[in-house]
Write a protein that holds these residues in place. Structure first.
Motif, mmCIF file in Angstrom:
data_model
loop_
_atom_site.group_PDB
_atom_site.id
_atom_site.type_symbol
_atom_site.label_atom_id
_atom_site.label_comp_id
_atom_site.label_asym_id
_atom_site.label_seq_id
_atom_site.Cartn_x
_atom_site.Cartn_y
_atom_site.Cartn_z
ATOM 1 N N PHE A 293 0.815 -1.204 0.217
ATOM 2 C CA PHE A 293 0.078 0.148 0.004
ATOM 3 C C PHE A 293 0.688 1.416 0.003
ATOM 4 O O PHE A 293 0.224 2.304 0.019
ATOM 5 C CB PHE A 293 -0.846 -0.003 1.370
ATOM 6 C CG PHE A 293 -1.983 -1.128 1.114
ATOM 7 C CD1 PHE A 293 -3.181 -1.066 0.758
ATOM 8 C CD2 PHE A 293 -1.736 -2.378 1.794
ATOM 9 C CE1 PHE A 293 -4.012 -2.120 0.463
ATOM 10 C CE2 PHE A 293 -2.586 -3.389 1.957
ATOM 11 C CZ PHE A 293 -3.714 -3.218 1.111
ATOM 12 N N HIS A 294 2.234 1.192 0.310
ATOM 13 C CA HIS A 294 3.051 2.230 -0.079
ATOM 14 C C HIS A 294 2.914 3.175 1.045
ATOM 15 O O HIS A 294 2.972 4.502 0.674
ATOM 16 C CB HIS A 294 3.047 2.971 -1.447
ATOM 17 C CG HIS A 294 3.330 1.740 -2.533
ATOM 18 N ND1 HIS A 294 4.463 1.094 -2.781
ATOM 19 C CD2 HIS A 294 2.454 1.261 -3.407
ATOM 20 C CE1 HIS A 294 4.327 0.276 -3.713
ATOM 21 N NE2 HIS A 294 2.932 0.398 -3.952
ATOM 22 N N SER B 228 3.545 5.547 4.352
ATOM 23 C CA SER B 228 4.664 6.078 4.991
ATOM 24 C C SER B 228 4.775 5.562 6.681
ATOM 25 O O SER B 228 3.603 4.981 7.045
ATOM 26 C CB SER B 228 4.486 7.468 5.061
ATOM 27 O OG SER B 228 3.438 8.132 5.861
ATOM 28 N N GLN B 229 5.708 5.897 7.455
ATOM 29 C CA GLN B 229 5.656 5.681 8.648
ATOM 30 C C GLN B 229 4.539 6.329 9.494
ATOM 31 O O GLN B 229 3.874 5.574 10.293
ATOM 32 C CB GLN B 229 7.054 5.937 9.278
ATOM 33 C CG GLN B 229 8.166 5.246 9.064
ATOM 34 C CD GLN B 229 7.850 3.606 9.371
ATOM 35 O OE1 GLN B 229 7.417 3.557 10.403
ATOM 36 N NE2 GLN B 229 8.195 2.630 8.347
ATOM 37 N N THR B 230 4.227 7.516 9.041
ATOM 38 C CA THR B 230 3.083 8.141 9.576
ATOM 39 C C THR B 230 1.744 7.613 9.356
ATOM 40 O O THR B 230 0.693 7.392 10.336
ATOM 41 C CB THR B 230 3.055 9.625 9.255
ATOM 42 O OG1 THR B 230 4.143 10.419 9.506
ATOM 43 C CG2 THR B 230 1.864 10.403 9.574
ATOM 44 N N GLY B 231 1.656 7.105 7.961
ATOM 45 C CA GLY B 231 0.422 6.269 7.859
ATOM 46 C C GLY B 231 0.345 5.036 8.458
ATOM 47 O O GLY B 231 -0.901 4.864 8.751
ATOM 48 N N ILE B 232 1.453 4.378 8.486
ATOM 49 C CA ILE B 232 1.318 2.871 9.409
ATOM 50 C C ILE B 232 0.877 3.334 10.846
ATOM 51 O O ILE B 232 0.093 2.542 11.622
ATOM 52 C CB ILE B 232 2.606 2.352 9.686
ATOM 53 C CG1 ILE B 232 2.928 1.948 7.997
ATOM 54 C CG2 ILE B 232 2.769 1.044 10.176
ATOM 55 C CD1 ILE B 232 4.466 1.303 7.640
ATOM 56 N N PRO C 171 -7.837 -5.007 -2.630
ATOM 57 C CA PRO C 171 -7.235 -3.969 -3.631
ATOM 58 C C PRO C 171 -6.053 -2.921 -3.162
ATOM 59 O O PRO C 171 -6.333 -2.667 -1.692
ATOM 60 C CB PRO C 171 -8.616 -3.319 -4.080
ATOM 61 C CG PRO C 171 -9.358 -3.437 -2.670
ATOM 62 C CD PRO C 171 -8.949 -4.906 -2.296
ATOM 63 N N THR C 172 -5.293 -2.607 -3.695
ATOM 64 C CA THR C 172 -4.244 -1.625 -3.161
ATOM 65 C C THR C 172 -4.920 -0.229 -3.392
ATOM 66 O O THR C 172 -4.430 0.745 -4.064
ATOM 67 C CB THR C 172 -3.000 -1.723 -3.890
ATOM 68 O OG1 THR C 172 -3.336 -1.513 -5.373
ATOM 69 C CG2 THR C 172 -2.257 -3.036 -3.867
ATOM 70 N N SER C 173 -5.829 0.066 -2.487
ATOM 71 C CA SER C 173 -6.526 1.295 -2.495
ATOM 72 C C SER C 173 -6.886 1.459 -0.998
ATOM 73 O O SER C 173 -6.647 0.541 -0.088
ATOM 74 C CB SER C 173 -7.815 1.431 -3.269
ATOM 75 O OG SER C 173 -8.657 0.408 -3.052
ATOM 76 N N LYS C 174 -7.809 2.522 -0.880
ATOM 77 C CA LYS C 174 -8.491 2.931 0.383
ATOM 78 C C LYS C 174 -9.089 1.791 0.853
ATOM 79 O O LYS C 174 -9.317 1.582 2.157
ATOM 80 C CB LYS C 174 -8.987 4.304 0.718
ATOM 81 C CG LYS C 174 -8.053 5.265 0.482
ATOM 82 C CD LYS C 174 -8.856 6.879 0.525
ATOM 83 C CE LYS C 174 -7.916 7.972 0.314
ATOM 84 N NZ LYS C 174 -8.645 9.430 0.396
#
Length: 409
Positions: A251-252, A254-258, A307-310
């Protein structure tokens, strides 16, 4: 001879512990438990700062967990013979001093030694859970333990993203300085707020530790609940050890997203008080099966071709919530069951319960890393699914208790 709980009637409202004290214990458990997990997202910055070789960087996260495991077996049982408030505060002070040492560490060896004592001092959380169980009315014990456990689990879930945010804003050393200040303040507050509790006088420390193995042999409830929770917590650790890799690779994020994804998973902590209330109503058996099914559903969902989406991230977040709800819910059911046994044995019973399933969590982390490296997320999902199914297989062999001996396994 086996140890069995005594049946009890359910009062209309919880009694024996004031609500403010229950909330204080829940908050304290969350703040203390977080100490073990702050280091996990900081392995890179800490190893680079202290010159620790990459092949040894894993020790940064391992040492607090090792200290915690040692404390569960060798320190938590002291709650059966030592005045509980004094013991809790003394062990909490060890954690505060170790956090200061970690923040000031100039060498890797110093930091690793401090990490061991951070974990050892953090077993205070289990003493506070026991404190809540002792203060609660017997028929409201599940609800009280559930509320306190929800604080503990919230601390575990929030520790990683919080450590990342503080490090980004200041430095990794600031994480430990802030936590040390919080622990020192918490020790003062608990000294003022907690009533003293002197357990019945018993044998010395050596005899106390020697008595733990016979407890396993003669306590079927402990054996079953420990087996179930070990399987479920291994699945929990397997998922959370590797899902950051999936989020970054597929899903690419970032560390903030994780970190934000981890915050979404924290919603599962509300399962703890619900599980406690269900257990107090005598419905712990169906609730146990439901907790196992929730963990299994996590891996069925996350194992789909997302799916590689939201939408894919949302499905994965739902799976994480189901996982956390199942594991947290059963932890409360398990502790409520063993706390219904002899009050003079609770420290040892809880130490055995926690140490065993904590070891299962460590094994789950190793299995998760291996599965993801050798077969990707597909193999990991099948491995994760096998664990709650194994618990369900044991659950299906559990005999229904007779009305006169509720809780017998």
């Amino acid at each position: 001879m086996t140890i069995e709980p005594a049946p009890c009637e359910i009062p209309p409202e919880p009694a024996g512990i004031q609500r403010w004290l229950m909330l204080l214990l829940a908050a304290a458990c969350g703040l203390i438990a977080a100490n073990i997990y702050y280091v996990q997202p900081l392995t890179g910055p800490i190893s680079a700062s202290l010159g620790l070789p990459s092949q040894a960087a894993g020790l940064i996260a391992t040492m607090p967990q090792a200290g915690y495991g040692i404390g569960l077996l060798l320190v938590v049982p002291l709650g059966d013979i030592v005045e509980n408030r004094r013991l809790s505060i003394a062990i909490l002070c060890i954690a505060a001093l170790a956090l200061i040492a970690a923040a000031a560490a100039a060498h890797a060896s110093t930091f690793l030694a401090a990490g061991l004592f951070i974990g050892l001092g953090s077993v205070t959380v289990q003493m506070l859970v026991l404190y809540a169980a002792h203060l609660a009315h017997p028929a409201a014990r599940g609800r009280v333990v559930g509320h306190v456990t929800s604080g503990l689990m919230l601390g575990i879930m929030l520790a990683r993203p919080l450590a990342g945010f503080i490090t980004d804003a200041m430095s990794w050393r600031a994480v430990f300085i802030i936590s040390a200040a919080v622990m020192a303040t918490l020790a003062i507050v608990l000294r003022i707020a907690l009533p003293p509790r002197q357990p019945a006088r018993g044998a010395g420390y050596g005899a106390l530790i020697a008595s733990m193995w016979p407890l396993i042999r003669r306590t079927p409830i402990l054996r079953r609940r420990t087996f179930y929770q070990t399987c479920l917590f291994a699945a929990f650790s397997l998922f959370w050890t590797t899902v950051p890799l999936l989020l970054a690779d597929r899903f690419h994020l970032s560390q903030t997203g994780i970190a934000l994804f981890a915050l979404a998973g924290a919603a599962s902590v509300f399962a703890a008080p619900i599980a406690g209330r269900i257990a107090d109503r005598g419905q712990d058996r169906p609730a146990t099966g439901l907790a196992m099914l929730a963990v299994a559903a996590c891996f069925l969902l996350s194992g789909l071709d997302l799916p590689t989406s939201k939408a894919g991230i949302a499905i994965l977040a739902l799976a994480a919530i189901l996982l956390g709800a199942g594991v947290t819910g059963h932890a409360v059911l398990g502790q409520r069951a063993i706390f219904s046994l002899d009050a003079n044995l609770r420290g040892r019973l809880n130490g055995l319960f926690m140490a065993t399933y904590f070891a299962g969590g460590a094994a789950g982390s190793v299995a998760g890393t291996w599965s993801y490296a050798h077969g990707g997320w597909a193999l990991l999902s099948w491995t994760g699914l096998a664990l709650p199914l194994l618990a369900l297989a044991g659950y299906c062999t559990e005999r229904q208790p007779a009305p006169a001996s509720a809780g017998k396994a």
